[in-house]
Design an enzyme around this catalytic site. Structure first.
Site, PDB file in Angstrom:
ATOM      1  N   VAL A 318     -28.470  17.806  13.067  1.00 23.41           N
ATOM      2  CA  VAL A 318     -28.287  16.919  12.069  1.00 23.41           C
ATOM      3  C   VAL A 318     -29.444  15.751  11.698  1.00 23.41           C
ATOM      4  O   VAL A 318     -29.559  15.033  10.977  1.00 23.41           O
ATOM      5  CB  VAL A 318     -27.207  15.789  12.640  1.00 23.41           C
ATOM      6  CG1 VAL A 318     -25.773  16.471  13.021  1.00 23.41           C
ATOM      7  CG2 VAL A 318     -27.954  15.214  13.750  1.00 23.41           C
ATOM      8  N   GLY A 320     -31.054  16.426   9.048  1.00 21.46           N
ATOM      9  CA  GLY A 320     -31.314  16.220   7.708  1.00 21.46           C
ATOM     10  C   GLY A 320     -30.555  15.068   7.150  1.00 21.46           C
ATOM     11  O   GLY A 320     -30.686  14.339   6.318  1.00 21.46           O
ATOM     12  N   LYS A 363     -14.771   7.295  14.586  1.00 15.60           N
ATOM     13  CA  LYS A 363     -14.054   8.617  14.930  1.00 15.60           C
ATOM     14  C   LYS A 363     -14.528   9.344  15.839  1.00 15.60           C
ATOM     15  O   LYS A 363     -15.654   9.638  15.924  1.00 15.60           O
ATOM     16  CB  LYS A 363     -13.922   9.166  13.801  1.00 15.60           C
ATOM     17  CG  LYS A 363     -13.178  10.460  13.883  1.00 15.60           C
ATOM     18  CD  LYS A 363     -13.136  11.197  12.396  1.00 15.60           C
ATOM     19  CE  LYS A 363     -12.451  12.738  12.306  1.00 15.60           C
ATOM     20  NZ  LYS A 363     -12.648  13.200  11.188  1.00 15.60           N
ATOM     21  N   ASP A 456      -7.316  18.857   3.304  1.00 17.28           N
ATOM     22  CA  ASP A 456      -6.136  18.383   4.094  1.00 17.28           C
ATOM     23  C   ASP A 456      -5.833  16.955   3.478  1.00 17.28           C
ATOM     24  O   ASP A 456      -5.736  15.769   3.886  1.00 17.28           O
ATOM     25  CB  ASP A 456      -6.631  17.839   5.567  1.00 17.28           C
ATOM     26  CG  ASP A 456      -5.626  17.611   6.484  1.00 17.28           C
ATOM     27  OD1 ASP A 456      -4.599  18.093   6.188  1.00 17.28           O
ATOM     28  OD2 ASP A 456      -5.982  16.898   7.464  1.00 17.28           O
TER      29      ASP A 456
END
Length: 628
Positions: A318, A320, A363, A456
């Site tokens: 991660v 970037g 989350k 989704d």
């Protein structure tokens, strides 16, 4: 002549009000700018743009905003009613400012366009879209930026290159000048704006705004003979600007202290490392969970990764994203959620947490969140839930994504949760929710490269803010790139497109199918799949598709399908419901090539007058929820 007609006809004035003051996300955006005629306007002219200090974009002081627009701090402070003693003060969130512009009429491809040239040096991660909607606050559009920078490739910008950002503006024409208009200030409509509030804020007549703006756009040009005095908040910050010598001295002292502290920490780190190595050599491995070092050695012998190696690898994945999002510590998140207590649980693995006095949705997920982060860092739209930061916990191999918190929860809870909000959404609110979701999908389908497929779309992944405006959430299954084939079928039964379920075909049209199911939920209040496993969309196609689409008995069939709350809603017409059901049925075509694109869907929804209707008091949750 026009003014006298408006004065004689309140209905005509109301028509102009509705046309001009649509909600920001509903207003027809100006694509490449505003046309002008050089010999009919006082071009070039000195004018202003109304700007709001932005905490999220880190434009919280006059120096950074001045650098953005190429003007001095004093040139912003004087017209904005900010004293010279507060030039270095930290601005409050959304603090109002008048930023000076030099506006001119510029020829492009045979058409004259009115704008102010602002030169900006491209940095890492910059895109025309992000800059237009972020730092420049929609005072321009990425299409207009592309137009005036034909030599730059919008999807492959070189760091350090200069780009011109055309800020929308206008110079008064002869008629306006004769009528006492000296400035046409560029003002971008906000979600809470209406005609009365904008006019009242700046002390001008509603009719004056109407007569000086001929199109329904996001940007208004407010007419002034002289600039009004902005009311500024009391800020607690530096009360005086340091001199150049003081700045240099402070910089030198700061560097010296920083280097000294870094050296101390480096020495301590080396000492601790040496001590640890000596202790490890003396330690005898023993059984039980306390033998962490021994377990680590065994994992390495088996080729497995230890916590520290895993953290390094995860952070590398991660890297970037580090300059765009805030990286939180796991201890911060535990404190924010009371140790991830069930009292803070919102739904599934999403927790409500307080960080630095703000509320966020946190989350919790098992790694790998790299794909979701990769997609989220390249999207920026008002109808997508905004990612604020992330956290990696190497001990448990967990990743946490920190999102903006939307207080009104999911659309699913408003439509289906018995004893809660069920049945309380008015038809106009449902239409606006559908329009918001369509706008968000149109953005990821049409304005990202490569295109993003959400995969989704469902009512539980549509969240509502304090004004009952919808945002698409949960990009955990999203895919960047279209027309792929996968054997790993994921999604939610009742929303999955037939071609994806049978053949694994991934395309934007599968999102269109799912959106059609959401439209049916909004109309009927029914779940996408009943307790016996029957999907709602199949019954809807049978009832309203093909031969069943004949007008005979259509009204009765619709009333049989409509949510009881809508039947009792006096503002809900059968014609309006029928048009939405027609859009839904076209989305549910088994042949994906025959489904409409999100561009077509947005256009179809735009034709409903109910989508653009709003009260004098703007949008509010109370105004959009039916009284029970």
């Amino acid at each position: 002549m026009m003014g006298s007609q408006l004065h004689r006809s309140p209905l005509l004035l109301l028509f102009f009000v509705v046309v001009l003051f649509l909600h920001r996300s509903h207003a027809q955006p100006n694509i490449t700018g505003y046309t002008c005629t050089a010999n009919q306007t006082h071009s070039p002219c000195q004018t202003y743009a109304f700007y709001r200090a932005s905490l999220s974009q880190n434009y919280t002081d006059l120096a950074s905003i001045g650098d953005l627009f190429g003007v001095s701090r004093l040139m912003i402070a004087d017209p904005s009613n900010i004293s010279s003693s507060a030039l270095s003060a930290t601005l409050a969130a959304d603090q109002p400012l008048f930023v000076p512009l030099t506006c001119s009429c510029n020829p492009h491809n045979g058409t004259n366009i009115s704008y102010a040239n602002i030169t900006y040096t491209i940095r890492a991660g910059d895109t025309f879209l992000r800059l237009s909607t972020g730092p420049f606050e929609n005072l321009t559009s990425y299409q207009s930026v592309e137009l005036v920078n034909p030599d730059l490739v919008a999807t492959n910008l070189t760091i350090g290159v200069d780009a011109v950002f055309p800020i929308f503006c206008k110079c008064p024409n002869e008629t306006q000048s004769t009528g006492g208009v000296n400035f046409l200030v560029s003002y971008v409509l906000q979600p809470s704006d209406n005609l009365s509030s904008v006019a009242s804020r700046f002390g001008i007549q509603e009719q004056s705004i109407v007569s000086n703006n001929t199109k329904s756009t996001e940007t208004l040009f407010l007419p002034f003979s002289k600039l009004p005095s902005l009311t500024q908040p009391i800020v607690s910050a530096n009360t005086s600007a340091p001199s150049a010598r003081e700045e240099r001295t402070g910089l030198i002292v700061g560097l010296a202290i920083g280097v000294g502290v870094l050296g101390v920490f480096l020495i301590l780190g080396i000492a601790l490392w040496l001590h640890r190595e000596r202790s490890n050599k003396k330690r005898v491995p023993g059984p039980g969970p306390a033998n962490l070092e021994g377990d680590g050695e065994k994992r390495m012998a088996r080729g497995e990764k230890g916590p520290r190696e895993m953290e390094v690898n995860l952070m590398a994945d991660v890297s970037g994203c580090l300059d765009k999002y805030r990286v939180f510590g796991i201890d911060e998140l535990k404190e924010a959620t009371d140790g991830f207590s069930s009292r803070c649980l919102i739904q599934g693995s999403v927790y409500k947490g307080f960080l630095d006095g703000e509320v966020f949705a946190i989350k919790k997920m098992k790694w790998n969140a790299y794909e979701e982060l990769k997609i989220l860092q390249k999207v920026n739209h008002g109808n997508l839930v905004r990612l604020e930061g992330f956290c990696i916990d190497p001990e448990d191999a967990n990743c946490y994504l920190i999102y903006e918190f939307l207080p009104n929860g999911s659309l699913h809870s408003w439509l289906h949760d018995a004893g809660g909000h069920q049945g309380r959404l008015s038809w106009k609110t449902r239409l606006r929710i559908a329009f918001d979701v369509a706008n968000g999908l149109q953005y990821i389908h049409e304005h990202t490269r490569p295109r993003v497929v959400h995969k989704d779309i469902k009512s539980s992944n549509i969240l509502l803010d304090s004004n009952m405006r919808a945002k698409i959430a949960n990009f955990g299954l999203a895919k960047s790139g279209c027309n792929a084939i996968t054997m790993h079928i994921v999604g939610t039964q009742g929303y999955i497109a037939p071609e994806y379920l049978s053949d694994g075909v991934v395309s934007t049209r599968m999102d269109v199918f799912s959106f059609g199911v959401v439209l049916l939920e909004l109309v009927s209040g029914r779940e996408a799949m009943d307790e016996e496993g029957r999907v709602m969309w199949a019954a809807a196609v049978e009832a309203f598709g093909g031969r069943s689409s004949e007008e005979i008995g259509k009204a009765e069939r619709l009333r049989g399908w409509m949510d009881e709350a809508l039947v009792a809603d006096s503002s809900c017409s059968v014609e309006s419901v029928a048009s939405v059901v027609s859009v839904a049925i076209s989305c549910l075509n088994r042949d994906p090539a025959k489904r409409p694109s999100m561009v077509d869907i947005v256009y179809a929804l735009c034709k409903s007058d109910d989508v653009f209707d709003f009260s004098e008091d703007g949008f509010s949750a109370e105004a959009q929820v039916s009284a029970r």
